[in-house]
Write a protein that holds these residues in place. Structure first.
Motif, PDB file in Angstrom:
ATOM      1  N   GLY A 207     -15.166   3.344   2.216  1.00  0.00           N
ATOM      2  CA  GLY A 207     -13.593   3.763   2.249  1.00  0.00           C
ATOM      3  C   GLY A 207     -13.696   4.634   0.832  1.00  0.00           C
ATOM      4  N   GLU A 208     -12.504   4.697   0.630  1.00  0.00           N
ATOM      5  CA  GLU A 208     -12.122   5.811  -1.188  1.00  0.00           C
ATOM      6  C   GLU A 208     -11.181   4.855  -1.800  1.00  0.00           C
ATOM      7  OE1 GLU A 208     -13.564   8.422  -1.537  1.00  0.00           O
ATOM      8  OE2 GLU A 208     -13.588   9.726   0.012  1.00  0.00           O
ATOM      9  N   THR A 209     -11.368   5.088  -3.182  1.00  0.00           N
ATOM     10  CA  THR A 209     -10.814   4.357  -4.134  1.00  0.00           C
ATOM     11  C   THR A 209      -9.320   4.477  -3.881  1.00  0.00           C
ATOM     12  OG1 THR A 209     -12.278   5.122  -5.667  1.00  0.00           O
ATOM     13  CG2 THR A 209     -10.214   4.152  -6.698  1.00  0.00           C
ATOM     14  N   GLU A 210      -8.583   5.384  -3.628  1.00  0.00           N
ATOM     15  CA  GLU A 210      -7.072   5.466  -3.286  1.00  0.00           C
ATOM     16  C   GLU A 210      -6.688   4.789  -2.112  1.00  0.00           C
ATOM     17  OE1 GLU A 210      -8.883   9.770  -2.035  1.00  0.00           O
ATOM     18  OE2 GLU A 210      -9.180   8.134  -3.476  1.00  0.00           O
ATOM     19  N   TRP A 211      -7.469   4.506  -1.144  1.00  0.00           N
ATOM     20  CA  TRP A 211      -7.194   3.804  -0.114  1.00  0.00           C
ATOM     21  C   TRP A 211      -7.278   2.221  -0.323  1.00  0.00           C
ATOM     22  CZ3 TRP A 211     -11.447   6.531   3.606  1.00  0.00           C
ATOM     23  CH2 TRP A 211     -11.008   7.609   3.711  1.00  0.00           C
ATOM     24  N   THR A 212      -8.180   1.985  -1.275  1.00  0.00           N
ATOM     25  CA  THR A 212      -8.230   0.586  -1.643  1.00  0.00           C
ATOM     26  C   THR A 212      -7.164   0.157  -2.516  1.00  0.00           C
ATOM     27  OG1 THR A 212     -10.907   0.825  -1.721  1.00  0.00           O
ATOM     28  CG2 THR A 212     -10.169  -1.106  -2.777  1.00  0.00           C
ATOM     29  N   ALA A 213      -6.919   1.094  -3.383  1.00  0.00           N
ATOM     30  CA  ALA A 213      -5.907   0.558  -4.387  1.00  0.00           C
ATOM     31  C   ALA A 213      -4.589   0.067  -3.566  1.00  0.00           C
ATOM     32  CB  ALA A 213      -5.606   1.886  -5.369  1.00  0.00           C
ATOM     33  N   LYS A 214      -4.370   0.925  -2.468  1.00  0.00           N
ATOM     34  CA  LYS A 214      -2.986   0.902  -1.811  1.00  0.00           C
ATOM     35  C   LYS A 214      -2.887  -0.667  -1.074  1.00  0.00           C
ATOM     36  CE  LYS A 214      -2.188   5.651  -1.450  1.00  0.00           C
ATOM     37  NZ  LYS A 214      -1.990   6.821  -0.423  1.00  0.00           N
ATOM     38  N   ILE A 215      -4.296  -1.301  -0.848  1.00  0.00           N
ATOM     39  CA  ILE A 215      -3.960  -2.447   0.155  1.00  0.00           C
ATOM     40  C   ILE A 215      -3.401  -3.582  -0.519  1.00  0.00           C
ATOM     41  CG2 ILE A 215      -5.549  -4.148   1.144  1.00  0.00           C
ATOM     42  CD1 ILE A 215      -7.850  -2.157   1.199  1.00  0.00           C
ATOM     43  N   THR A 216      -2.422  -4.270   0.245  1.00  0.00           N
ATOM     44  CA  THR A 216      -1.754  -5.457  -0.317  1.00  0.00           C
ATOM     45  C   THR A 216      -2.191  -6.674   0.628  1.00  0.00           C
ATOM     46  OG1 THR A 216      -0.042  -5.105   1.554  1.00  0.00           O
ATOM     47  CG2 THR A 216       0.456  -4.012  -0.560  1.00  0.00           C
ATOM     48  N   PRO A 217      -1.934  -7.689  -0.017  1.00  0.00           N
ATOM     49  CA  PRO A 217      -2.562  -9.133   0.608  1.00  0.00           C
ATOM     50  C   PRO A 217      -1.887  -9.121   1.976  1.00  0.00           C
ATOM     51  CG  PRO A 217      -1.872  -9.540  -1.627  1.00  0.00           C
ATOM     52  CD  PRO A 217      -1.387  -8.147  -1.565  1.00  0.00           C
ATOM     53  N   SER A 218      -0.528  -8.985   2.432  1.00  0.00           N
ATOM     54  CA  SER A 218       0.081  -9.149   3.514  1.00  0.00           C
ATOM     55  C   SER A 218      -0.571  -7.897   4.545  1.00  0.00           C
ATOM     56  CB  SER A 218       1.587  -8.979   3.527  1.00  0.00           C
ATOM     57  OG  SER A 218       2.008  -7.734   2.789  1.00  0.00           O
ATOM     58  N   ALA A 219      -0.725  -6.745   4.097  1.00  0.00           N
ATOM     59  CA  ALA A 219      -1.167  -5.892   5.022  1.00  0.00           C
ATOM     60  C   ALA A 219      -2.671  -5.911   5.271  1.00  0.00           C
ATOM     61  CB  ALA A 219      -1.082  -4.417   4.207  1.00  0.00           C
ATOM     62  N   LEU A 220      -3.541  -6.690   4.589  1.00  0.00           N
ATOM     63  CA  LEU A 220      -4.919  -7.175   4.836  1.00  0.00           C
ATOM     64  C   LEU A 220      -4.765  -8.222   5.946  1.00  0.00           C
ATOM     65  CD1 LEU A 220      -7.946  -6.454   4.264  1.00  0.00           C
ATOM     66  CD2 LEU A 220      -7.708  -8.167   2.368  1.00  0.00           C
ATOM     67  N   TYR A 221      -4.031  -9.013   5.671  1.00  0.00           N
ATOM     68  CA  TYR A 221      -3.991 -10.181   6.669  1.00  0.00           C
ATOM     69  C   TYR A 221      -3.470  -9.625   7.888  1.00  0.00           C
ATOM     70  CZ  TYR A 221      -2.865 -14.939   8.597  1.00  0.00           C
ATOM     71  OH  TYR A 221      -2.612 -15.809   9.452  1.00  0.00           O
ATOM     72  N   ARG A 222      -2.600  -8.826   7.868  1.00  0.00           N
ATOM     73  CA  ARG A 222      -2.121  -8.393   9.466  1.00  0.00           C
ATOM     74  C   ARG A 222      -3.386  -7.723  10.114  1.00  0.00           C
ATOM     75  NH1 ARG A 222       2.428  -6.964   6.618  1.00  0.00           N
ATOM     76  NH2 ARG A 222       1.840  -4.761   6.311  1.00  0.00           N
ATOM     77  N   HIS A 223      -4.004  -6.906   9.316  1.00  0.00           N
ATOM     78  CA  HIS A 223      -5.221  -6.209   9.773  1.00  0.00           C
ATOM     79  C   HIS A 223      -6.201  -7.094  10.106  1.00  0.00           C
ATOM     80  CE1 HIS A 223      -7.983  -2.821  10.298  1.00  0.00           C
ATOM     81  NE2 HIS A 223      -8.952  -3.588   9.345  1.00  0.00           N
ATOM     82  N   TYR A 224      -6.373  -8.157   9.215  1.00  0.00           N
ATOM     83  CA  TYR A 224      -7.559  -9.016   9.744  1.00  0.00           C
ATOM     84  C   TYR A 224      -7.071  -9.786  11.165  1.00  0.00           C
ATOM     85  CZ  TYR A 224      -8.675 -14.100   9.791  1.00  0.00           C
ATOM     86  OH  TYR A 224      -9.053 -15.429  10.244  1.00  0.00           O
ATOM     87  N   ARG A 225      -6.031 -10.092  11.420  1.00  0.00           N
ATOM     88  CA  ARG A 225      -5.609 -10.905  12.542  1.00  0.00           C
ATOM     89  C   ARG A 225      -5.662  -9.857  13.702  1.00  0.00           C
ATOM     90  NH1 ARG A 225      -2.182 -15.277  12.224  1.00  0.00           N
ATOM     91  NH2 ARG A 225      -2.249 -15.058  14.526  1.00  0.00           N
TER      92      ARG A 225
END
Length: 421
Positions: free
Chosen positions: A174-192
């Motif tokens: 991925g890209e740096t700017e995409w990574t910087a925007k990731i939140t713990p809740s958004a990552l968990y929803r994506h994981y599920r």
């Protein structure tokens, strides 16, 4: 021989039985369409999962558990295979038959993997903020480190330019700017979501009974509420036209990268001939590019070619003085033309064939190499055993190489011009 088991819709286990090693391995990969909107989350996810679970809440507890399992290991896996990105974990562990009497490693290892995958350490309905923050920092550092490696950076820019209309241009992490925007809740929803929907590939190498492994994994993964969404098939290269770009950077050495396309992919009957051609042309110290452009004419500090069989893309990268750009470019194209017109010696052909064969012989040298070859082949849609592929390489003639070379067409270039250093 690979034995294949369908554990549930979209979940496949492949087993390679081998008693030569003291260690076995198991990989778990969620397979995703390569997509800029989620590439960074897929790259970040396994690192966060590996920071802790409900039962093993931090790295200390994870390390202690791995020590109990005779020094087993668990690492992250993020791969790009054509149009796909994979995210998951890789486990290495001692075979049960080498443990002390009464001790078992394999089944407890499967339990540990299940714990890491299905019971992550949470804060409410989100991953632990501290773990996400720390691993985001590590991922951004890994992404940005490519800019410090000018050869890697220039090659990446070339592929982005070539693949403007193709997912193959999206960086694996991925890209740096995409990574910087990731939140713990958004990552968990994506994981599920991806745990429920994704094609899932497991690969085991070891001496245990494959049917027993299948039963054990099926039981441990049964609690996942699966709603499998079919994965799009791999596609040919989507060509949006070529490009030529120059970027100046404060560096002493310039990088010239040329991109080519070919109709031959890893699913083509001519794939072995294309691999031999690439090796003869530019991949290695016996290649035309190395012996002529670097050694004979001294036009570059380094040079080499790479062939991406999933898409039919070939690239050449040369570290040069900026003043040698045109001469180097001309000589690279001249060496390609030499291959296309049959200016190939028997010695060059033999050396190229042997180099490809030597790499194939190493596939069964370790559990990790076996997993890497077969798991990637299954995802690329070009499943051929190393034995079959070796026979195809051995049968490649000079005429086959010339025919493969004839399909190679210039497409794009990127010149990282060193200035002011």
């Amino acid at each position: 021989m690979i034995q294949v088991f369908t554990l549930s819709p979209g979940v496949t286990l492949r087993c390679h039985t081998d008693r030569r090693f003291r260690q076995g391995c198991l990989s778990f990969q969620l397979v995703r369409p390569m997509d800029g909107k989620e590439a960074a989350m897929n790259a970040l996810l396994p690192a966060v999962l590996l920071r802790g679970s409900a039962r093993y809440p931090d790295l200390r507890h994870i390390t202690l558990r791995l020590d109990d399992l005779y020094g087993a290991s668990v690492g992250t896996m993020v791969r790009r295979v054509g149009d796909y990105q994979t995210t998951g974990l890789y486990c290495g562990f001692m075979e049960d038959r080498f443990a002390l009497e009464g001790d078992r490693i394999l089944l407890p290892m499967l339990d540990f993997l299940r714990e890491l995958l299905l019971n992550p350490a949470l804060e409410g309905n989100a991953f632990r903020r501290e773990y996400v923050r720390s691993e985001k920092k590590n991922l951004i550092s890994a992404i940005e480190s490519e800019r410090n490696d000018k050869r890697v950076y220039a090659g990446s820019r070339l592929l982005k330019n070539m693949c403007k209309a193709d997912s193959f241009g999206i960086p694996r992490l991925g890209e740096t700017e995409w990574t910087a925007k990731i939140t713990p809740s958004a990552l968990y929803r994506h994981y599920r979501r991806i745990l429920r929907e994704s094609r899932t590939e497991l690969f085991y190498v070891g001496s245990a009974d494959p049917e027993g492994i299948a039963r054990a994994l099926q039981t441990r993964l049964a609690e996942i509420d699966r709603c499998y969404v079919n994965l799009p098939a791999q596609t040919p290269f989507h060509d949006a036209g070529g490009s030529s770009e120059t970027e100046e950077m404060e560096t002493s050495q310039s990088q010239l990268c040329l991109g080519f396309t070919t109709s031959i992919t890893n699913q083509s009957p001519q794939f072995a001939a294309m691999q031999v051609f690439n090796t003869l042309f530019g991949a290695g110290m016996t290649s035309k590019l190395f012996l002529n452009v670097r050694e004979k004419l001294s036009l570059c500090y380094s040079i080499g070619s790479g062939y991406y069989g999933a898409k039919g893309i070939l690239t050449v990268s040369a570290g040069i003085d900026a003043a040698q750009e045109e001469r180097t470019r001309t000589e690279i194209l001249r060496q390609l033309q030499a291959c296309q017109t049959g200016d190939i010696t028997p010695e060059e052909l033999t050396a190229a064939r042997e180099a490809v064969l030597a790499s194939l012989r190493t596939i069964h040298d370790s559990p990790g190499a076996i997993e890497g070859y077969y798991a990637t082949a299954a995802l690329s849609g070009a499943e051929r055993t190393p034995e079959v592929y070796r026979a195809q390489v051995e049968a490649v003639t000079a005429e086959d190489v010339i025919a493969a070379a004839a399909t190679v067409k210039p497409h794009s270039d990127f010149f990282l011009k060193g200035v002011g250093a």
